[in-house]
Design an enzyme around this catalytic site. Structure first.
Site, PDB file in Angstrom:
ATOM      1  N   LYS A  22       0.843  -1.203   0.000  1.00 10.74           N
ATOM      2  CA  LYS A  22       0.000   0.000   0.000  1.00 10.74           C
ATOM      3  C   LYS A  22       0.872   1.245   0.000  1.00 10.74           C
ATOM      4  O   LYS A  22       0.663   2.173  -0.795  1.00 10.74           O
ATOM      5  CB  LYS A  22      -0.887   0.009   1.238  1.00 10.74           C
ATOM      6  N   ASN A  23       1.888   1.268   0.862  1.00 10.86           N
ATOM      7  CA  ASN A  23       2.678   2.489   1.045  1.00 10.86           C
ATOM      8  C   ASN A  23       3.732   2.693  -0.024  1.00 10.86           C
ATOM      9  O   ASN A  23       4.464   3.685   0.007  1.00 10.86           O
ATOM     10  CB  ASN A  23       3.301   2.507   2.442  1.00 10.86           C
ATOM     11  N   CYS A 117      -4.961  12.373  12.390  1.00 16.90           N
ATOM     12  CA  CYS A 117      -5.707  11.116  12.319  1.00 16.90           C
ATOM     13  C   CYS A 117      -5.621  10.508  13.710  1.00 16.90           C
ATOM     14  O   CYS A 117      -5.054  11.076  14.637  1.00 16.90           O
ATOM     15  CB  CYS A 117      -5.117  10.198  11.261  1.00 16.90           C
ATOM     16  N   ARG A 122       0.031  14.410  12.818  1.00 13.51           N
ATOM     17  CA  ARG A 122       0.456  14.184  11.436  1.00 13.51           C
ATOM     18  C   ARG A 122       0.649  15.500  10.662  1.00 13.51           C
ATOM     19  O   ARG A 122       0.006  15.755   9.662  1.00 13.51           O
ATOM     20  CB  ARG A 122      -0.555  13.297  10.696  1.00 13.51           C
ATOM     21  N   ASP A 306       4.524   0.545  12.187  1.00 13.41           N
ATOM     22  CA  ASP A 306       3.329  -0.114  11.635  1.00 13.41           C
ATOM     23  C   ASP A 306       3.212  -1.565  12.083  1.00 13.41           C
ATOM     24  O   ASP A 306       2.214  -2.225  11.783  1.00 13.41           O
ATOM     25  CB  ASP A 306       3.350  -0.057  10.111  1.00 13.41           C
ATOM     26  N   ARG A 398      -8.774  -0.485   4.386  1.00 16.64           N
ATOM     27  CA  ARG A 398      -7.902   0.525   3.762  1.00 16.64           C
ATOM     28  C   ARG A 398      -6.546  -0.071   3.405  1.00 16.64           C
ATOM     29  O   ARG A 398      -5.895   0.363   2.473  1.00 16.64           O
ATOM     30  CB  ARG A 398      -7.683   1.692   4.728  1.00 16.64           C
TER      31      ARG A 398
HETATM   32  C1  EPZ Z   1       4.293   6.918   6.488  1.00 15.87           C
HETATM   33  O1  EPZ Z   1       3.523   7.955   6.996  1.00 15.87           O
HETATM   34  C2  EPZ Z   1       3.330   5.744   6.326  1.00 15.87           C
HETATM   35  N1  EPZ Z   1       2.258   6.122   5.406  1.00 15.87           N
HETATM   36  C3  EPZ Z   1       2.736   5.369   7.691  1.00 15.87           C
HETATM   37  O2  EPZ Z   1       1.936   4.212   7.494  1.00 15.87           O
HETATM   38  C4  EPZ Z   1       3.883   5.024   8.642  1.00 15.87           C
HETATM   39  O3  EPZ Z   1       3.350   4.724   9.913  1.00 15.87           O
HETATM   40  C5  EPZ Z   1       4.847   6.225   8.736  1.00 15.87           C
HETATM   41  O4  EPZ Z   1       5.327   6.569   7.414  1.00 15.87           O
HETATM   42  C6  EPZ Z   1       6.056   5.916   9.608  1.00 15.87           C
HETATM   43  O5  EPZ Z   1       6.738   4.814   9.085  1.00 15.87           O
HETATM   44  C7  EPZ Z   1       2.495   6.114   4.078  1.00 15.87           C
HETATM   45  O6  EPZ Z   1       3.610   5.849   3.628  1.00 15.87           O
HETATM   46  C8  EPZ Z   1       1.343   6.464   3.175  1.00 15.87           C
HETATM   47  P1  EPZ Z   1       4.533  11.127   9.022  1.00 15.87           P
HETATM   48  P2  EPZ Z   1       4.097   9.445   6.934  1.00 15.87           P
HETATM   49  O7  EPZ Z   1       3.159  11.657   9.248  1.00 15.87           O
HETATM   50  O8  EPZ Z   1       5.337   9.534   6.169  1.00 15.87           O
HETATM   51  C9  EPZ Z   1       6.620  13.970  11.792  1.00 15.87           C
HETATM   52  C10 EPZ Z   1       0.096   2.822   7.765  1.00 15.87           C
HETATM   53  O9  EPZ Z   1      -0.368   2.277   8.770  1.00 15.87           O
HETATM   54  N2  EPZ Z   1       6.362  14.940  10.711  1.00 15.87           N
HETATM   55  O10 EPZ Z   1       5.417  11.884   8.119  1.00 15.87           O
HETATM   56  O11 EPZ Z   1       2.991  10.346   6.517  1.00 15.87           O
HETATM   57  C11 EPZ Z   1       5.343  13.361  12.336  1.00 15.87           C
HETATM   58  O12 EPZ Z   1       4.821  14.137  13.381  1.00 15.87           O
HETATM   59  C12 EPZ Z   1       0.537   4.260   7.822  1.00 15.87           C
HETATM   60  O13 EPZ Z   1       0.270   2.274   6.650  1.00 15.87           O
HETATM   61  C13 EPZ Z   1       6.521  16.303  10.954  1.00 15.87           C
HETATM   62  O14 EPZ Z   1       6.854  16.710  12.064  1.00 15.87           O
HETATM   63  O15 EPZ Z   1       4.454   9.682   8.447  1.00 15.87           O
HETATM   64  C14 EPZ Z   1       5.816  11.986  12.824  1.00 15.87           C
HETATM   65  O16 EPZ Z   1       6.384  12.127  14.106  1.00 15.87           O
HETATM   66  C15 EPZ Z   1       0.229   4.894   9.175  1.00 15.87           C
HETATM   67  N3  EPZ Z   1       6.283  17.191   9.936  1.00 15.87           N
HETATM   68  C16 EPZ Z   1       6.917  11.633  11.831  1.00 15.87           C
HETATM   69  O17 EPZ Z   1       7.316  12.860  11.220  1.00 15.87           O
HETATM   70  C17 EPZ Z   1       5.930  16.779   8.679  1.00 15.87           C
HETATM   71  O18 EPZ Z   1       5.769  17.622   7.766  1.00 15.87           O
HETATM   72  C18 EPZ Z   1       6.449  10.670  10.732  1.00 15.87           C
HETATM   73  O19 EPZ Z   1       5.122  10.980  10.472  1.00 15.87           O
HETATM   74  C19 EPZ Z   1       5.785  15.390   8.465  1.00 15.87           C
HETATM   75  C20 EPZ Z   1       6.008  14.506   9.490  1.00 15.87           C
END
Ligand code: EPZ
Length: 429
Positions: A22-23, A117, A122, A306, A398
């Site tokens: 998915k990711n 979420c 996020r 995850d 999802r």
């Molecule tokens: C990706 O989310 C995955 N989703 C998530 O999978 C996964 O849990 C996560 O990476 C961590 O491995 C996809 O790839 C679609 P983030 P991502 O929100 O990259 C901080 C699942 O279950 N951050 O960037 O969107 C944030 O607060 C999902 O399949 C900022 O501070 O993760 C967090 O602490 C859930 N500012 C960390 O980074 C930003 O602009 C990662 O969160 C962005 C992020």
């Protein structure tokens, strides 16, 4: 709405095939927006998030054609509206991945802020700061990101936090920027490298994807290509975790063991037997109670956040006291209260759960809250004695393709029923 009704107590055994990740699929679909030609994507999983992306693309005027055996042909030459409205983005945060490609290809994009979420706030501040470093003008008005750029310019940008989608968004935007972009503190997750392979097939020049420093030399345009999405390492790890939780023996085929080494190391630490081939993994926990484990989540290649909820189920029935620490997201323990309803003994200590293993969980009605928490409750229901109803299973759809079929194939007694089905209706296999 629907629920899963599970009759527990059955060790799972047999072989299932991993789906496409998915990711990896979601960013690769977004990469098609960089083109005025067709990107064909193979091994696409049949998931709600893919359907949501297709609906979003239809809203934009992008043409998506379903080919045979779950391949997609995405043609963004027909795009009419480079925008992603709130009513679509709110159901799938990963919609933010269209921002970089739309801005790079069209010079403007209006994308709704994804909002938080269940597992955390996020934020997307790093996505926006990176695009501004490349010369974009970004305003946020009434919850919508309004991004403008005549043409993005290559820049050096260090990300404050490791963010997978942030890295992916900026890498995609940089492929059409004028000059070289260097992303520092980039995410090393395999899905980033998979996206880079797709972009390279489209004519992008990228070095270092999969490491913490990625260098992209922008091109004036990219060309159509074909890309096969890599296997889902989290789905693979989830099924192997179910083997330990149910004292069964499961093989996952068509996967890549190199993508989930931190997970398989922890599965071996439970005392289960772990075997691997070139494209398969097997975990045999027949007749054994797992040993307690200590887990701390972190960015790849360390233990995946995850996989955290799934390991809480192992800990709940392990012989001893386990600690599970969530160091990536601020609120990813909602499955704990539901597992306690099934008899788990869990003591939260800050961002750590101290879990004292019990000989057996007992079935109960429970509520799913987010994708990975939901699947952990299904696994717990299969491991438990008695009947478990898992409600709000739209979360599971999802991210897990044909989940009840795959689990039933392994011997689970699981039924998808209307939410209104009274408790106690017979579970007929
Ligand atoms: C990706 O989310 C995955 N989703 C998530 O999978 C996964 O849990 C996560 O990476 C961590 O491995 C996809 O790839 C679609 P983030 P991502 O929100 O990259 C901080 C699942 O279950 N951050 O960037 O969107 C944030 O607060 C999902 O399949 C900022 O501070 O993760 C967090 O602490 C859930 N500012 C960390 O980074 C930003 O602009 C990662 O969160 C962005 C992020």
């Amino acid at each position: 709405m629907e629920l899963f009704r599970i009759e527990g107590g059955t060790p799972l055994g047999g072989e299932i095939r991993a789906s496409g990740a998915k990711n990896a699929t979601l960013p690769v679909m977004a990469a098609a927006l960089l083109l005025d030609e067709t990107l064909t994507i193979d091994n696409v999983p049949h998931l709600e998030d893919v359907t949501t992306t297709n609906v979003l693309f239809a809203h934009m005027g992008v043409t998506v054609t379903m080919l045979d055996n779950m391949a997609l042909a995405v043609d963004a030459s027909t795009i009419t509206r480079p925008e992603a409205p709130y009513e679509l983005v709110k159901t799938m945060r990963a919609s933010i991945l269209v921002l970089g490609p739309l801005l790079a290809r069209h010079g403007y994009a209006d994308v709704s802020l994804p909002g938080g979420c269940a597992i955390g706030t996020r934020p997307v501040d790093i996505h926006l700061a990176g695009l501004e470093a490349m010369g974009a003008e970004i305003k946020v008005e009434q919850g919508t990101i309004k991004a403008r750029a005549h043409r993005l310019v290559g820049a050096r940008f260090a990300m404050e936090s490791v963010t997978v989608t942030g890295t992916e968004n900026l890498m995609m935007a940089a492929t059409l920027a004028d000059g070289v972009t260097v992303l520092e503190n980039a995410a090393c997750e395999p899905e980033v490298a998979d996206l880079a392979r797709c972009l390279t097939a489209m004519g992008a020049e990228i070095e270092g994807a999969g490491t913490s420093t990625i260098r992209i030399r922008g091109q004036s345009r990219l060309t159509g290509a074909r890309h096969r999405v890599q296997p889902d390492r989290i789905e693979t790890g989830t099924f192997l975790t179910a083997a330990v939780a149910t004292r069964g023996d499961i093989t996952v085929a068509h996967t890549d063991p190199r993508l989930l080494e931190a997970t398989t190391e922890k599965l071996a630490a439970t005392g289960a037997r772990v075997d691997a081939g070139n494209d398969w993994l097997r975990v045999d926990a027949t007749g054994m109670r797992p040993q307690a484990i200590n887990v701390r989540t972190a960015p790849y290649p360390r233990f995946a956040t995850d996989m955290q909820a799934q390991f809480c189920v192992i800990a709940a029935i392990a012989d001893g006291v386990s600690t599970i620490t969530e160091a990536v997201f601020e609120n990813r323990f909602m499955h704990a209260a539901e597992l306690e309803r099934m008899g788990a003994l869990i003591r939260p200590e800050g961002n750590t759960l101290v879990i004292t293993g019990q000989p057996q969980l007992t079935g109960a009605p429970v509520m799913a809250t987010d994708l990975r928490a939901s699947i952990s409750l299904v696994i717990a229901g299969i491991a438990a004695s008695g009947t478990t109803d898992v409600r709000r299973i739209y979360h599971i759809d999802r991210g897990y393709e044909c989940i009840e079929e795959k689990l039933a194939q392994l011997g689970a007694n699981i039924q998808r029923l209307p939410d209104s089905t009274p408790i106690g209706s017979a579970v007929t296999s």
